[in-house]
Design a protein around this motif. Sequence first.
Motif, PDB file in Angstrom:
ATOM      1  N   THR A 199     -14.629   1.345   1.397  1.00  0.00           N
ATOM      2  CA  THR A 199     -14.147   0.144   0.684  1.00  0.00           C
ATOM      3  C   THR A 199     -12.993  -0.657   1.528  1.00  0.00           C
ATOM      4  O   THR A 199     -12.529  -1.530   1.188  1.00  0.00           O
ATOM      5  CB  THR A 199     -13.686   0.648  -0.571  1.00  0.00           C
ATOM      6  OG1 THR A 199     -12.452   1.181  -0.509  1.00  0.00           O
ATOM      7  CG2 THR A 199     -14.694   1.439  -1.433  1.00  0.00           C
ATOM      8  N   VAL A 202     -12.531  -4.216   2.737  1.00  0.00           N
ATOM      9  CA  VAL A 202     -13.370  -4.936   1.848  1.00  0.00           C
ATOM     10  C   VAL A 202     -12.987  -5.087   0.257  1.00  0.00           C
ATOM     11  O   VAL A 202     -12.537  -6.389  -0.077  1.00  0.00           O
ATOM     12  CB  VAL A 202     -14.693  -4.237   1.513  1.00  0.00           C
ATOM     13  CG1 VAL A 202     -15.759  -4.879   0.921  1.00  0.00           C
ATOM     14  CG2 VAL A 202     -15.057  -3.647   3.183  1.00  0.00           C
ATOM     15  N   THR A 203     -12.628  -4.133  -0.392  1.00  0.00           N
ATOM     16  CA  THR A 203     -12.157  -4.148  -1.607  1.00  0.00           C
ATOM     17  C   THR A 203     -10.965  -3.428  -1.854  1.00  0.00           C
ATOM     18  O   THR A 203     -10.183  -3.778  -2.875  1.00  0.00           O
ATOM     19  CB  THR A 203     -13.155  -3.631  -3.085  1.00  0.00           C
ATOM     20  OG1 THR A 203     -13.572  -2.397  -2.540  1.00  0.00           O
ATOM     21  CG2 THR A 203     -14.442  -4.511  -3.071  1.00  0.00           C
TER      22      THR A 203
END
Length: 267
Positions: A199, A202-203
């Motif tokens: 992640t 990305v997030t």
Amino acid sequence: MTTQSSDSSTQYIQEWRDWRAGWEQFLTQPHGWLAAASINWVEEDPQHFPGQPGKWWQEGTKLYVDPQGQTMSYDGESFTDVRGFDLSDAPDDTRIIAGDLQIGVTYRDQYLLVNYDPQAPERTEFRGVPTFDPNPGWVLQGRLDRHTAPKPLDFDTVGTDKYTYTSPGVITFTHAGREHTLTPTSSPYGMVVVFTDATSGVTTYGACRSLSVPEPDQDGTVVLDFNRALNLPCAFSGMPVCPVAPAENRLPFAVEAGEKTPHSQQH
């Protein structure tokens, strides 16, 4: 799901929410991470930094400050004249107080100053930190295999050069049927794992997240509660110095638990 396991899950989620409320209260304290308004490296020649009182310079391992009429204090002692402090062995972010401001001092062969201002926009405009929904499934059990003696572990850092921490051992755990390892570091508050996963960038914040790990049981068992994975200070403003996850701690799967990228850094 049985009633007993459902009740346990409900209790866990409520405890997590209570912990989150306390953590965000910590973040928003007047001179906490969100109050970081500027970051400056100290040179040999006296300098004034915008928004920060006094003039600052370095000679060897000593940090000097001329308050220029301002009353400052360090370690409970006030002063108005030029003072020199050897803070090369002091904890990171040792504070010098100047009125409503606090100046955090970190030594990396050169002194780094972070000016903490309660009126910094990151603090006054704070809207909370986005998180994944709490999931008891991300509470994993691992095993700490201790080194015979603490070993050095080099980290790249955001904002400066490499820095060496010490590691007490290696944590082994299983996720989705596969075995993985993480290398914790020692801190005054226990063990900490600085990691990335699928992640990251990305997030979640790209450089790393951190996870505090309670002391192991007598047999070396540890609990990895990824729902409590946190951003480090640099994730909020890019100003304070933070480590980058070492190669040993780059997990190949997505840890969809814990804090996401702060609102202020989302584009």
